[in-house]
Design a protein around this motif. Structure first.
Motif, PDB file in Angstrom:
ATOM      1  N   ILE A 147      45.111  62.889  32.623  1.00  0.00           N
ATOM      2  CA  ILE A 147      44.931  64.339  32.492  1.00  0.00           C
ATOM      3  C   ILE A 147      43.442  64.684  32.511  1.00  0.00           C
ATOM      4  O   ILE A 147      43.023  65.656  33.151  1.00  0.00           O
ATOM      5  CB  ILE A 147      45.603  64.838  31.204  1.00  0.00           C
ATOM      6  N   GLN A 148      42.645  63.889  31.818  1.00  0.00           N
ATOM      7  CA  GLN A 148      41.205  64.120  31.785  1.00  0.00           C
ATOM      8  C   GLN A 148      40.606  64.059  33.188  1.00  0.00           C
ATOM      9  O   GLN A 148      39.790  64.918  33.564  1.00  0.00           O
ATOM     10  CB  GLN A 148      40.533  63.079  30.885  1.00  0.00           C
ATOM     11  N   LEU A 149      41.012  63.081  33.975  1.00  0.00           N
ATOM     12  CA  LEU A 149      40.445  62.919  35.320  1.00  0.00           C
ATOM     13  C   LEU A 149      41.053  63.896  36.313  1.00  0.00           C
ATOM     14  O   LEU A 149      40.333  64.612  37.021  1.00  0.00           O
ATOM     15  CB  LEU A 149      40.682  61.489  35.805  1.00  0.00           C
ATOM     16  N   ASN A 150      42.387  63.933  36.380  1.00  0.00           N
ATOM     17  CA  ASN A 150      43.062  64.721  37.411  1.00  0.00           C
ATOM     18  C   ASN A 150      42.941  66.226  37.193  1.00  0.00           C
ATOM     19  O   ASN A 150      43.009  66.996  38.149  1.00  0.00           O
ATOM     20  CB  ASN A 150      44.548  64.347  37.474  1.00  0.00           C
ATOM     21  N   VAL A 184      36.980  71.528  47.905  1.00  0.00           N
ATOM     22  CA  VAL A 184      38.237  70.895  48.298  1.00  0.00           C
ATOM     23  C   VAL A 184      38.766  70.117  47.101  1.00  0.00           C
ATOM     24  O   VAL A 184      38.087  69.227  46.586  1.00  0.00           O
ATOM     25  CB  VAL A 184      38.047  69.938  49.490  1.00  0.00           C
ATOM     26  N   ASN A 185      39.958  70.471  46.640  1.00  0.00           N
ATOM     27  CA  ASN A 185      40.616  69.748  45.558  1.00  0.00           C
ATOM     28  C   ASN A 185      41.779  68.949  46.130  1.00  0.00           C
ATOM     29  O   ASN A 185      42.648  69.504  46.806  1.00  0.00           O
ATOM     30  CB  ASN A 185      41.115  70.712  44.482  1.00  0.00           C
ATOM     31  N   ILE A 186      41.790  67.661  45.860  1.00  0.00           N
ATOM     32  CA  ILE A 186      42.837  66.789  46.387  1.00  0.00           C
ATOM     33  C   ILE A 186      43.991  66.724  45.398  1.00  0.00           C
ATOM     34  O   ILE A 186      43.841  66.251  44.260  1.00  0.00           O
ATOM     35  CB  ILE A 186      42.304  65.371  46.667  1.00  0.00           C
ATOM     36  N   ALA A 187      45.145  67.215  45.818  1.00  0.00           N
ATOM     37  CA  ALA A 187      46.361  67.146  45.001  1.00  0.00           C
ATOM     38  C   ALA A 187      47.283  66.086  45.620  1.00  0.00           C
ATOM     39  O   ALA A 187      46.847  64.978  45.911  1.00  0.00           O
ATOM     40  CB  ALA A 187      47.035  68.509  44.929  1.00  0.00           C
ATOM     41  N   SER A 188      48.533  66.430  45.844  1.00  0.00           N
ATOM     42  CA  SER A 188      49.504  65.477  46.386  1.00  0.00           C
ATOM     43  C   SER A 188      50.796  66.230  46.659  1.00  0.00           C
ATOM     44  O   SER A 188      51.073  67.261  46.035  1.00  0.00           O
ATOM     45  CB  SER A 188      49.773  64.353  45.378  1.00  0.00           C
ATOM     46  N   ILE A 189      51.616  65.706  47.565  1.00  0.00           N
ATOM     47  CA  ILE A 189      52.940  66.290  47.741  1.00  0.00           C
ATOM     48  C   ILE A 189      53.776  66.124  46.468  1.00  0.00           C
ATOM     49  O   ILE A 189      54.758  66.832  46.272  1.00  0.00           O
ATOM     50  CB  ILE A 189      53.690  65.709  48.957  1.00  0.00           C
ATOM     51  N   ALA A 190      53.347  65.204  45.583  1.00  0.00           N
ATOM     52  CA  ALA A 190      54.030  65.043  44.289  1.00  0.00           C
ATOM     53  C   ALA A 190      53.869  66.273  43.411  1.00  0.00           C
ATOM     54  O   ALA A 190      54.593  66.424  42.418  1.00  0.00           O
ATOM     55  CB  ALA A 190      53.485  63.818  43.559  1.00  0.00           C
ATOM     56  N   GLY A 191      52.949  67.165  43.758  1.00  0.00           N
ATOM     57  CA  GLY A 191      52.756  68.369  42.978  1.00  0.00           C
ATOM     58  C   GLY A 191      53.787  69.446  43.236  1.00  0.00           C
ATOM     59  O   GLY A 191      53.772  70.499  42.587  1.00  0.00           O
ATOM     60  N   TYR A 192      54.707  69.201  44.174  1.00  0.00           N
ATOM     61  CA  TYR A 192      55.691  70.219  44.534  1.00  0.00           C
ATOM     62  C   TYR A 192      57.026  70.048  43.840  1.00  0.00           C
ATOM     63  O   TYR A 192      57.923  70.872  44.000  1.00  0.00           O
ATOM     64  CB  TYR A 192      55.903  70.223  46.054  1.00  0.00           C
ATOM     65  N   GLN A 193      57.217  68.971  43.083  1.00  0.00           N
ATOM     66  CA  GLN A 193      58.448  68.808  42.332  1.00  0.00           C
ATOM     67  C   GLN A 193      58.206  67.827  41.191  1.00  0.00           C
ATOM     68  O   GLN A 193      57.301  66.997  41.269  1.00  0.00           O
ATOM     69  CB  GLN A 193      59.598  68.290  43.208  1.00  0.00           C
ATOM     70  N   PRO A 194      58.991  67.909  40.116  1.00  0.00           N
ATOM     71  CA  PRO A 194      58.873  66.907  39.057  1.00  0.00           C
ATOM     72  C   PRO A 194      59.157  65.522  39.622  1.00  0.00           C
ATOM     73  O   PRO A 194      60.028  65.359  40.486  1.00  0.00           O
ATOM     74  CB  PRO A 194      59.947  67.322  38.045  1.00  0.00           C
ATOM     75  N   LEU A 195      58.408  64.537  39.141  1.00  0.00           N
ATOM     76  CA  LEU A 195      58.564  63.179  39.660  1.00  0.00           C
ATOM     77  C   LEU A 195      58.865  62.240  38.495  1.00  0.00           C
ATOM     78  O   LEU A 195      57.952  61.756  37.822  1.00  0.00           O
ATOM     79  CB  LEU A 195      57.283  62.747  40.377  1.00  0.00           C
ATOM     80  N   PRO A 196      60.148  61.999  38.224  1.00  0.00           N
ATOM     81  CA  PRO A 196      60.486  61.070  37.146  1.00  0.00           C
ATOM     82  C   PRO A 196      59.829  59.713  37.367  1.00  0.00           C
ATOM     83  O   PRO A 196      59.726  59.232  38.496  1.00  0.00           O
ATOM     84  CB  PRO A 196      62.018  60.963  37.242  1.00  0.00           C
ATOM     85  N   TYR A 197      59.362  59.117  36.301  1.00  0.00           N
ATOM     86  CA  TYR A 197      58.646  57.835  36.286  1.00  0.00           C
ATOM     87  C   TYR A 197      57.210  57.961  36.787  1.00  0.00           C
ATOM     88  O   TYR A 197      56.484  56.970  36.821  1.00  0.00           O
ATOM     89  CB  TYR A 197      59.426  56.744  37.046  1.00  0.00           C
ATOM     90  N   SER A 198      56.822  59.163  37.152  1.00  0.00           N
ATOM     91  CA  SER A 198      55.402  59.504  37.341  1.00  0.00           C
ATOM     92  C   SER A 198      55.216  60.937  36.857  1.00  0.00           C
ATOM     93  O   SER A 198      54.588  61.762  37.522  1.00  0.00           O
ATOM     94  CB  SER A 198      54.981  59.358  38.803  1.00  0.00           C
ATOM     95  N   SER A 199      55.781  61.205  35.686  1.00  0.00           N
ATOM     96  CA  SER A 199      55.900  62.587  35.217  1.00  0.00           C
ATOM     97  C   SER A 199      54.544  63.251  34.992  1.00  0.00           C
ATOM     98  O   SER A 199      54.336  64.409  35.382  1.00  0.00           O
ATOM     99  CB  SER A 199      56.730  62.635  33.930  1.00  0.00           C
ATOM    100  N   TYR A 221      51.603  62.335  36.252  1.00  0.00           N
ATOM    101  CA  TYR A 221      50.884  62.432  37.531  1.00  0.00           C
ATOM    102  C   TYR A 221      51.342  63.639  38.331  1.00  0.00           C
ATOM    103  O   TYR A 221      50.520  64.447  38.786  1.00  0.00           O
ATOM    104  CB  TYR A 221      51.092  61.154  38.354  1.00  0.00           C
ATOM    105  N   SER A 222      52.656  63.802  38.512  1.00  0.00           N
ATOM    106  CA  SER A 222      53.141  64.923  39.316  1.00  0.00           C
ATOM    107  C   SER A 222      52.807  66.249  38.646  1.00  0.00           C
ATOM    108  O   SER A 222      52.502  67.238  39.322  1.00  0.00           O
ATOM    109  CB  SER A 222      54.652  64.805  39.568  1.00  0.00           C
TER     110      SER A 222
END
Length: 259
Positions: A107-110, A134-149, A151-152
């Motif tokens: 959380i501190q970094l991202n 430019v902020n680098i996100a991820s396609i993981a930011g478009y839905q909850p990601l179980p087991y990478s909760s 991060y997403s």
């Protein structure tokens, strides 16, 4: 000559940004934890492209680290024309089983470091009436990601935060873009401790260089958001619009469930 600040610059997408921007005759400020890798990259860029490359070894997971970065930049008398908040990492496993310290550092970094650097340099850019972030996100930011909760969730924050800033600053002369790559050739899966069954599926992964080229093209067009990687990733980020959220997150849980 203009100057770009790149976090997470030692490897992957960050290093690819540094090389491409240096080839376009921009000076670069390289930030990451690994001083050796940064110095090696800086020497390469200065020799190959005849630009200046500044090295700031800094662990941005630590509170107060962004102040150290800003102080180092001010000491050099540099003006940042392009900020690329690329540093970030993920983690794999059931949230309750993973180390809390690692989740907080994520959380501190991202999020926190990204917000702090954006606030500091956006203020300067608005005063000048020019610049880009430019902020680098991820396609993981478009839905909850179980087991990478976590991060997403951090990447969902980056998407929403950056799109809002783009809207706030449309008439300021400052361009702001959030980039959402899909799986990309990097050490992400190793750092996140994904099983080899996930990490080894990289035959269709994008290269860091492809992500950088798409990003710079989108920035020139003043897009608010870029999902890199073609149709497959566009499908992934748009699926939650057409199905109940319970259905989507349940399907994703089955896909990412530890074997």
């Amino acid at each position: 000559m203009k100057t770009a600040l790149i976090t997470g610059a030692s490897v992957g997408i960050g290093a690819a940004f540094a090389k491409e921007l240096a080839s376009r005759k921009m000076d670069v400020v390289l930030v990451a934890r690994s001083q050796d890798k940064l110095e090696q990259l800086a020497e390469q860029l200065q020799t190959q492209y005849n630009i200046k490359a500044y090295v700031i070894p800094q662990d941005l997971t630590q509170p107060g680290a962004t102040k150290a970065v800003v102080d180092a930049i001010e000491k050099q008398g540099l003006t940042i024309d392009l900020l690329i908040n690329n540093a970030g990492f993920g983690d794999y496993g059931a949230f309750v089983d993973r180390a809390l310290e690692k989740q907080v550092q994520m959380i501190q970094l991202n999020i926190t470091a990204l917000v702090e650097l954006t606030h500091i340099f956006l203020k300067d850019m608005k005063k000048r009436g020019s610049g880009a972030i430019v902020n680098i996100a991820s396609i993981a930011g478009y839905q909850p990601l179980p087991y990478s909760s976590v991060y997403s969730a951090t990447k969902a924050f980056v998407v929403n935060f950056t799109e809002a800033l783009w809207a706030e600053n449309q008439n300021s002369g400052v361009r702001i873009l959030v980039v959402c790559p899909g799986p990309t050739e990097s050490n992400f899966f190793v750092v996140a401790e994904f099983p080899q069954t996930f990490a080894g599926a990289g035959q269709n992964y994008a290269t860091a260089e492809e992500v950088v080229q798409e990003t710079l093209q989108a920035l020139e067009k003043d897009f608010s958001t870029l999902v890199t990687g073609g149709f497959a990733n566009q499908l992934i980020v748009n699926l939650p619009r057409f199905f109940p959220r319970d259905t989507i997150v349940s399907l994703v849980e089955k896909q990412f469930r530890p074997k």
